[in-house]
Design an enzyme around this catalytic site. Structure first.
Site, PDB file in Angstrom:
ATOM      1  N   SER A 209     -37.324   0.459 -70.012  1.00 55.92           N
ATOM      2  CA  SER A 209     -36.986   1.620 -69.170  1.00 55.92           C
ATOM      3  C   SER A 209     -38.181   2.119 -68.356  1.00 55.92           C
ATOM      4  CB  SER A 209     -36.422   2.744 -70.047  1.00 55.92           C
ATOM      5  OG  SER A 209     -37.300   3.069 -71.089  1.00 55.92           O
TER       6      SER A 209
ATOM      7  N   GLY B  29     -36.405  -0.463 -63.273  1.00 58.05           N
ATOM      8  CA  GLY B  29     -37.828  -0.411 -62.931  1.00 58.05           C
ATOM      9  C   GLY B  29     -38.031  -1.146 -61.617  1.00 58.05           C
TER      10      GLY B  29
ATOM     11  N   THR C 221     -38.736  -4.060 -58.761  1.00 56.24           N
ATOM     12  CA  THR C 221     -38.082  -5.340 -58.462  1.00 56.24           C
ATOM     13  C   THR C 221     -38.909  -6.518 -58.995  1.00 56.24           C
ATOM     14  OG1 THR C 221     -37.140  -4.306 -56.526  1.00 56.24           O
ATOM     15  CG2 THR C 221     -37.156  -6.710 -56.532  1.00 56.24           C
TER      16      THR C 221
ATOM     17  N   GLU D  90     -31.577  -2.611 -62.591  1.00 59.46           N
ATOM     18  CA  GLU D  90     -31.513  -1.720 -61.420  1.00 59.46           C
ATOM     19  C   GLU D  90     -32.954  -1.505 -60.984  1.00 59.46           C
ATOM     20  OE1 GLU D  90     -28.681  -1.457 -60.243  1.00 59.46           O
ATOM     21  OE2 GLU D  90     -27.553  -2.029 -62.025  1.00 59.46           O
TER      22      GLU D  90
ATOM     23  N   CYS E 186     -35.480   6.623 -57.607  1.00 55.43           N
ATOM     24  CA  CYS E 186     -35.179   5.345 -56.947  1.00 55.43           C
ATOM     25  C   CYS E 186     -34.331   5.586 -55.712  1.00 55.43           C
ATOM     26  CB  CYS E 186     -34.467   4.427 -57.913  1.00 55.43           C
ATOM     27  SG  CYS E 186     -33.160   5.276 -58.774  1.00 55.43           S
TER      28      CYS E 186
HETATM   29  P1  NAD Z   1     -42.155  -0.447 -63.603  1.00 53.60           P
HETATM   30  O1  NAD Z   1     -41.449  -1.652 -63.114  1.00 53.60           O
HETATM   31  O2  NAD Z   1     -43.598  -0.339 -63.394  1.00 53.60           O
HETATM   32  O3  NAD Z   1     -41.916  -0.279 -65.181  1.00 53.60           O
HETATM   33  C1  NAD Z   1     -40.618  -0.302 -65.735  1.00 53.60           C
HETATM   34  C2  NAD Z   1     -40.715  -0.791 -67.171  1.00 53.60           C
HETATM   35  O4  NAD Z   1     -41.102  -2.162 -67.163  1.00 53.60           O
HETATM   36  C3  NAD Z   1     -41.763  -0.055 -68.006  1.00 53.60           C
HETATM   37  O5  NAD Z   1     -41.278   0.113 -69.309  1.00 53.60           O
HETATM   38  C4  NAD Z   1     -42.948  -1.010 -67.971  1.00 53.60           C
HETATM   39  O6  NAD Z   1     -43.819  -0.846 -69.057  1.00 53.60           O
HETATM   40  C5  NAD Z   1     -42.227  -2.340 -68.029  1.00 53.60           C
HETATM   41  N1  NAD Z   1     -43.001  -3.485 -67.551  1.00 53.60           N
HETATM   42  C6  NAD Z   1     -44.077  -3.486 -66.722  1.00 53.60           C
HETATM   43  N2  NAD Z   1     -44.489  -4.753 -66.508  1.00 53.60           N
HETATM   44  C7  NAD Z   1     -43.661  -5.554 -67.200  1.00 53.60           C
HETATM   45  C8  NAD Z   1     -43.537  -6.963 -67.357  1.00 53.60           C
HETATM   46  N3  NAD Z   1     -44.377  -7.810 -66.751  1.00 53.60           N
HETATM   47  N4  NAD Z   1     -42.525  -7.445 -68.120  1.00 53.60           N
HETATM   48  C9  NAD Z   1     -41.653  -6.600 -68.722  1.00 53.60           C
HETATM   49  N5  NAD Z   1     -41.723  -5.264 -68.611  1.00 53.60           N
HETATM   50  C10 NAD Z   1     -42.695  -4.745 -67.858  1.00 53.60           C
HETATM   51  O7  NAD Z   1     -41.373   0.805 -62.965  1.00 53.60           O
HETATM   52  P2  NAD Z   1     -41.723   2.367 -63.081  1.00 53.60           P
HETATM   53  O8  NAD Z   1     -42.959   2.657 -62.326  1.00 53.60           O
HETATM   54  O9  NAD Z   1     -41.617   2.824 -64.483  1.00 53.60           O
HETATM   55  O10 NAD Z   1     -40.472   2.980 -62.297  1.00 53.60           O
HETATM   56  C11 NAD Z   1     -40.401   2.984 -60.899  1.00 53.60           C
HETATM   57  C12 NAD Z   1     -39.548   1.848 -60.389  1.00 53.60           C
HETATM   58  O11 NAD Z   1     -38.263   1.910 -60.972  1.00 53.60           O
HETATM   59  C13 NAD Z   1     -39.329   1.940 -58.891  1.00 53.60           C
HETATM   60  O12 NAD Z   1     -39.387   0.664 -58.329  1.00 53.60           O
HETATM   61  C14 NAD Z   1     -37.907   2.505 -58.788  1.00 53.60           C
HETATM   62  O13 NAD Z   1     -37.248   2.213 -57.586  1.00 53.60           O
HETATM   63  C15 NAD Z   1     -37.263   1.862 -59.967  1.00 53.60           C
HETATM   64  N6  NAD Z   1     -36.085   2.586 -60.413  1.00 53.60           N
HETATM   65  C16 NAD Z   1     -34.871   2.093 -60.063  1.00 53.60           C
HETATM   66  C17 NAD Z   1     -33.714   2.754 -60.436  1.00 53.60           C
HETATM   67  C18 NAD Z   1     -32.357   2.223 -60.047  1.00 53.60           C
HETATM   68  O14 NAD Z   1     -31.369   2.705 -60.584  1.00 53.60           O
HETATM   69  N7  NAD Z   1     -32.280   1.275 -59.144  1.00 53.60           N
HETATM   70  C19 NAD Z   1     -33.814   3.930 -61.180  1.00 53.60           C
HETATM   71  C20 NAD Z   1     -35.084   4.395 -61.537  1.00 53.60           C
HETATM   72  C21 NAD Z   1     -36.225   3.716 -61.149  1.00 53.60           C
END
Ligand code: NAD
Length: 559
Positions: free
Chosen positions: A201, A279, A281, A307, A341
């Site tokens: 998440s 998170g 893309t 997402e 997002c």
């Molecule tokens: P992020 O991708 O940095 O992190 C998301 C999760 O992935 C975290 O738990 C993180 O620790 C984990 N993570 C990081 N690197 C990883 C890897 N190599 N392998 C597996 N897991 C890994 O995102 P963030 O900064 O927490 O959130 C912002 C992003 O989320 C933005 O791009 C936003 O658009 C997106 N977002 C999308 C939606 C949607 O519904 N489309 C909703 C909320 C946020």
């Protein structure tokens, strides 16, 4: 509702199953927190309580607190001096342990009747709506730097909505049954997936973190959940709520490990059954790639639900009302510092409306105050962490130094006390300028003013400028313009708005998700998402089995 008969469980209890329905889900009312209200007092008291203690947060694996001693600090993004607590960082051995615990819990949880599962999560909803409301909101305000309204609509209301609506959707899914012809009875069972779900998440929504683990679990799955390090403070409260609601040990396991390391471990297990991710893309793509590489390991084809990012737009037609467009930009781009997002981050404004829209916008931004969410008069708070801050100011500095663009509002920043960036508006003459297509995820809006004669060509620009397809809004009073934009922009947004800002999707009202680079569009907060966590089994029962192998066409012709 499918009819199930009396059956005997291995615990020798005989359960009479009835055809029941959960209570009708209704959206949780949003409290105002206006001066003098009871909720404001209770929330302020909870903020003080949380701040007065240092919270030490263990992982929860198989219902047990797991401490590694490798403590990481949690500080308020808006105040570096405010140490809220610490969490115990784990590694892949803890992910492995969480998988083992989840799989141990699986058989019993998967065979627990759906009413019991629904009750647990509806109880969690009631706990959030009542006794835990101020704690989950206060934790979200302090550690994710949300103002009180943003915390209320996320941590309290959206969490309650996800939980209650999912219970109703689950019942609807189970009720959907095939027809039965010719003395047969056809049934459809929705089996939980054979294995465990890996939920990963983001930092920005406490409710999303909640739903990523809870949605597969309500459908009878077991979950290894890895929250974002920047959301662990409120994730702990979510775990407390699940436990208080009676969720059996091992159904949801919370681990704190590096994302890539956790993914390496989870995605290499033969019983890995699905990813539930929200998170960025690139992270989702990296996990998808890993799943492809490991494909021969798995018992089943895993479900990949992600997402991801967005570059969401507001597009005004020359017939739009200027004040409505300006308000949509002010709220849609800057609430929660643009870290939604769905936040609008590019706008296409016709030249006839620009002077008036600009005037309203600059006026709105002048009224925004920025600071700690504990001061309720602040509309804008801090961005989440130093990494986000540094990335954002790089783009702002680039805009400051680029003669092709102009910063017409904001553009200043400071990390002396917290990660503060002024709501910033960049005006560009180049519709493909970098901040028109790159996701920045912060309080930066880029505006392109088009010649009001060129509405149709501008539709193509909106369509082709960004790799994402999450949210977008058209503003117009001309119905033919709305019709044209709705049709031509069909693939630009999974959530499309007409005369409204592109943020604020409400569970049960606007199922949320986008396509293109924005994810698999499995629509959180709808039945579509829950369907990804089950594998249907069709059962056909024949009441009068045939006793003659031959068919009429085989009979001899009469001469
Ligand atoms: P992020 O991708 O940095 O992190 C998301 C999760 O992935 C975290 O738990 C993180 O620790 C984990 N993570 C990081 N690197 C990883 C890897 N190599 N392998 C597996 N897991 C890994 O995102 P963030 O900064 O927490 O959130 C912002 C992003 O989320 C933005 O791009 C936003 O658009 C997106 N977002 C999308 C939606 C949607 O519904 N489309 C909703 C909320 C946020």
């Amino acid at each position: 509702m499918n009819i199930q008969l009396l059956y005997r469980q291995k615990y020798k209890t005989i359960i009479m199953i009835s055809i029941s329905r959960p209570p009708k889900a209704l959206n949780e009312p949003v409290k105002s927190y206006a001066p003098g209200t009871e909720e404001r007092k209770l929330l302020q008291r909870t903020l003080d309580e949380l701040k007065s203690k240092h919270t030490d947060i263990p992982m929860i694996i198989g219902g047990q607190a797991v401490m590694t001693g490798n403590r990481k600090e949690i500080r308020a993004p808006h105040d570096h001096r405010q140490l809220l607590g610490t969490y115990h960082e784990g590694d892949k051995t803890h992910v492995r342990k969480a998988i083992e615990n989840a799989l141990e819990a699986r058989e019993r949880w998967a065979s627990t009747s759906w009413e019991q599962r629904a009750s647990i999560f509806m109880k969690a909803a009631s706990l959030i709506s009542g006794p835990f409301r101020y704690k989950i909101n206060a934790a979200t305000m302090l550690a994710q730097s949300k103002n009180v309204l943003q915390a209320e609509i996320d941590a309290a209301c959206e969490s309650v909505d996800f939980l209650n609506f999912n219970a109703e959707y689950m019942a609807n899914i189970y009720s959907e049954q095939p027809q039965s012809l010719n003395k047969t009875w056809n049934r459809l069972e929705q089996r939980p997936l054979e294995g465990f779900i890996f939920a990963v998440s983001p930092f920005n929504f406490t409710s999303i973190a909640m739903n990523l683990a809870a949605a597969p679990a309500i459908m009878g799955n077991v979950v290894v959940w890895k929250p974002s390090p920047s959301q662990i403070y409120s994730a702990k409260v979510l775990m407390e709520i699940y436990q208080a609601a009676g969720l059996p040990d091992g159904v949801i396991n919370m681990v704190f490990a590096d994302g890539a390391e956790a993914a390496d471990e989870a995605l290499a297990h033969p019983l890995f059954a699905g990813i539930h991710f929200t998170g960025s893309t690139d992270v989702f793509k990296s996990m998808w790639t890993r799943v492809g590489q490991n494909m021969n390991i798995y018992k089943s084809f895993p479900r990949l639900v992600g997402e991801t990012g967005g570059k969401d737009y507001i597009f005004a037609h020359p017939s739009a009302r200027a004040v409505e467009v300006a308000t949509a930009i002010s709220r849609g781009a800057f609430e929660y510092q643009g870290q939604k997002c769905s936040a609008a981050s590019r706008a296409y404004i016709p030249s006839n409306l620009w002077p008036e829209i600009k005037c309203h916008l600059l006026d709105d931004l002048k009224q925004f105050s920025m600071g700690s969410p504990e001061d309720f008069s602040n509309f804008i708070n801090a961005v989440i962490h130093e990494g986000a801050y540094d990335k954002l100011i790089r783009f702002i500095d680039q805009a400051h130094n680029d003669p092709e663009v102009e910063i017409i509002a904001g553009g200043r920043y400071s990390k002396d006390h917290g990660y503060f960036i002024e709501p910033t508006i960049i005006l560009t003459k180049d519709p493909k300028y970098t901040t028109m297509h790159t996701e920045l995820f912060g309080p930066v809006m880029t505006i392109y003013v088009y010649n009001s004669e060129d509405f149709e060509q501008t539709i193509d620009l909106v369509d082709q400028t960004s790799p994402y397809g999450l949210t977008g809004a058209i503003f117009a009073t001309d119905r033919y313009a709305i019709e044209l934009a709705s049709k031509k922009l069909i693939n630009t947004a999974g959530n499309f708005y007409i005369n409204d800002k592109p943020t604020g999707a409400l569970v049960g009202n606007q199922p949320f998700g986008g396509s293109r680079g924005s994810g698999t569009n499995d629509k959180a907060g709808s039945m579509l998402n829950l369907l990804r966590w089950v594998s249907p089994r069709t059962i056909k029962e024949c009441f009068l089995p045939p006793v003659d192998h031959s068919y009429p066409f085989l009979a001899e012709e009469q001469s």
